[in-house]
Scaffold this active site. Structure first.
Site, PDB file in Angstrom:
ATOM      1  N   GLY A  45       0.794  -1.260   0.200  1.00 22.93           N
ATOM      2  CA  GLY A  45      -0.015   0.140  -0.053  1.00 22.93           C
ATOM      3  C   GLY A  45       0.803   1.449   0.160  1.00 22.93           C
ATOM      4  O   GLY A  45       0.269   2.191   0.051  1.00 22.93           O
ATOM      5  N   HIS A  46       2.174   1.247   0.027  1.00 27.15           N
ATOM      6  CA  HIS A  46       2.985   2.118  -0.231  1.00 27.15           C
ATOM      7  C   HIS A  46       3.865   2.379  -1.267  1.00 27.15           C
ATOM      8  O   HIS A  46       5.046   1.604  -1.140  1.00 27.15           O
ATOM      9  CB  HIS A  46       3.824   2.239   1.174  1.00 27.15           C
ATOM     10  CG  HIS A  46       4.467   3.569   1.475  1.00 27.15           C
ATOM     11  ND1 HIS A  46       5.812   3.986   1.010  1.00 27.15           N
ATOM     12  CD2 HIS A  46       4.074   4.585   2.309  1.00 27.15           C
ATOM     13  CE1 HIS A  46       6.029   4.993   1.411  1.00 27.15           C
ATOM     14  NE2 HIS A  46       5.155   5.634   2.119  1.00 27.15           N
ATOM     15  N   PHE A  47       3.587   2.873  -2.160  1.00 29.72           N
ATOM     16  CA  PHE A  47       2.376   3.650  -2.707  1.00 29.72           C
ATOM     17  C   PHE A  47       1.739   2.678  -3.721  1.00 29.72           C
ATOM     18  O   PHE A  47       2.120   2.181  -4.338  1.00 29.72           O
ATOM     19  CB  PHE A  47       2.765   4.969  -3.256  1.00 29.72           C
ATOM     20  CG  PHE A  47       3.411   6.051  -2.455  1.00 29.72           C
ATOM     21  CD1 PHE A  47       2.611   6.885  -1.638  1.00 29.72           C
ATOM     22  CD2 PHE A  47       4.736   6.228  -1.974  1.00 29.72           C
ATOM     23  CE1 PHE A  47       2.904   7.994  -0.684  1.00 29.72           C
ATOM     24  CE2 PHE A  47       5.230   7.292  -1.359  1.00 29.72           C
ATOM     25  CZ  PHE A  47       4.489   7.982  -0.748  1.00 29.72           C
ATOM     26  N   PRO A  51       5.373   1.040  -5.619  1.00 30.67           N
ATOM     27  CA  PRO A  51       5.858   0.667  -4.138  1.00 30.67           C
ATOM     28  C   PRO A  51       7.325   1.322  -4.044  1.00 30.67           C
ATOM     29  O   PRO A  51       8.082   1.233  -4.686  1.00 30.67           O
ATOM     30  CB  PRO A  51       6.222  -0.815  -4.128  1.00 30.67           C
ATOM     31  CG  PRO A  51       6.112  -1.306  -5.651  1.00 30.67           C
ATOM     32  CD  PRO A  51       5.335  -0.194  -6.354  1.00 30.67           C
ATOM     33  N   VAL A  52       7.428   2.040  -2.713  1.00 30.81           N
ATOM     34  CA  VAL A  52       8.568   2.560  -2.330  1.00 30.81           C
ATOM     35  C   VAL A  52       8.688   2.413  -0.608  1.00 30.81           C
ATOM     36  O   VAL A  52       7.646   2.319  -0.120  1.00 30.81           O
ATOM     37  CB  VAL A  52       8.416   4.225  -2.651  1.00 30.81           C
ATOM     38  CG1 VAL A  52       9.608   4.916  -1.789  1.00 30.81           C
ATOM     39  CG2 VAL A  52       8.276   4.643  -3.814  1.00 30.81           C
TER      40      VAL A  52
END
Length: 145
Positions: A45-47, A51-52
């Site tokens: 969920g990030h992002f 994804p990061v």
């Protein structure tokens, strides 16, 4: 103290252990690595669709390798189940993102260790040797009275 002994004494376990390997620890410094594999939960969920690694996870990785591992080494044989570890402050500059499947190397230099208080200057780099983040971390590592 052997490097594998320090890792075994870290008060974390998967999925919150962010130390794969310690390369070096002495009375003034620590260095180790971690690979952020794509299956880590926070990437879901990030992002969204990009994804990061969250900055708080980068900070935690720096703390586990650069401060807690060094603190365990400094306490030596007095480190035991009654040892209290508390993260007290961080001043971190984030320079580059970390994506899934990136391996990072964290190095730290002890600024001071006295009265159970440890302060370190810490740098995280990617495999290309580029700085990802840097800063100052502080904490307390003492045995219960």
């Amino acid at each position: 103290m052997e490097l594998t002994d320090i890792i075994a004494k870290l008060p974390y376990s998967k999925p919150f252990l962010f130390v794969d390997e310690l390369l070096h620890v002495d009375e003034n410094s620590a260095c180790g690595t971690f690979t952020f594999t794509e299956d880590l939960d926070f990437y879901k969920g990030h992002f969204k669709d990009n994804p990061v690694t969250p900055g708080v996870i980068l900070t935690e990785t720096m703390a586990q390798i650069g401060m807690v591992s060094l603190g365990i080494y400094l306490l030596g044989e007095t480190f035991n189940e009654g040892t209290i570890i508390a993260f007290t402050s961080a001043d971190i500059a984030f320079l580059k993102p970390v994506y899934p499947n990136e391996k990072v190397t964290v190095t730290s230099q002890k600024a001071f260790f006295r009265f159970g208080k440890l302060k370190c200057n810490v740098i995280m780099k990617n495999e290309a040797g580029q700085e990802i983040c840097r800063g100052v971390l502080a904490g307390m590592i003492t045995n219960k009275l």
